[in-house]
Design a protein around this motif. Structure first.
Motif, short mmCIF file in Angstrom:
data_model
loop_
_atom_site.label_atom_id
_atom_site.label_comp_id
_atom_site.label_asym_id
_atom_site.label_seq_id
_atom_site.Cartn_x
_atom_site.Cartn_y
_atom_site.Cartn_z
N ASN A 26 0.93 -1.38 -0.07
CA ASN A 26 -0.02 0.16 0.16
C ASN A 26 0.92 1.15 -0.13
OD1 ASN A 26 -2.46 1.44 -0.12
ND2 ASN A 26 -2.57 1.34 2.22
N THR A 46 -4.06 -12.65 4.45
CA THR A 46 -4.83 -11.57 3.94
C THR A 46 -5.08 -10.50 5.13
OG1 THR A 46 -5.52 -12.68 2.11
CG2 THR A 46 -6.84 -10.62 2.62
N VAL A 50 -3.80 -6.63 5.20
CA VAL A 50 -4.96 -5.49 5.03
C VAL A 50 -4.48 -4.79 6.57
CG1 VAL A 50 -7.35 -4.87 5.29
CG2 VAL A 50 -6.42 -6.69 3.66
N LYS A 65 -6.29 -6.34 -0.35
CA LYS A 65 -7.65 -5.60 -0.14
C LYS A 65 -8.66 -5.66 -1.14
CE LYS A 65 -8.93 -0.93 1.28
NZ LYS A 65 -10.31 -0.88 0.33
#
Length: 146
Positions: A26, A46, A50, A65
């Protein structure tokens, strides 16, 4: 695309790709601790990705995401528990790519990382697994357990 010995539980893949070019991270390279591999490991990976990556950028989008955000409604039932597959799950998916369908001859991200800057992926052209920079854009296909 995979069933356990009872034939009652297994893994199912989304029928289309969730992205044809998205980064694993990110915007900030960091170690997320997602080294889980094997059946169902992608779900925990996951969740960890996230949680860690959203702290960096609340409005960003990245491989885990788009899988976690994916949902599909079939027969009035909404399934929203999708995740980015572990390296092992991604290989199982590759082995059934013809039955599932819709795959590009391209690299697909797994949820497994190999350090703060590198994560695992697999090419659906020949099945080889390798690592790449988390900042490189690759394909993503969500899966879920049932």
């Amino acid at each position: 695309f995979w069933l356990d010995a009872t034939g009652q539980h297994g893994l199912i893949a989304a029928t289309t790709d969730q992205s044809t070019g998205i980064k694993w991270y990110n915007g900030t390279s960091r170690y997320t601790g997602t080294t889980g591999d094997g059946l169902y490991a992608g779900a925990m990976n996951t969740t960890m990705i996230v949680a860690t990556q959203m702290a960096d950028n609340q409005t960003g989008n990245f491989a885990a995401k788009v899988c976690a955000d994916y949902s599909v409604t079939v027969g009035g039932v909404t399934y929203g528990d999708w995740y980015l597959p572990s390296k092992y799950e991604l290989n199982l998916l590759y082995l059934q790519k013809t039955a599932v369908g819709g795959f590009a001859s391209a690299y697909y991200w797994s949820s497994g990382e190999n350090g703060s800057h590198i994560a695992w992926l697999q090419t659906f052209a020949n099945g080889s697994q390798t690592t790449s920079s988390k900042g490189s854009p690759y394909y993503v296909r969500a899966i879920r357990a049932f």
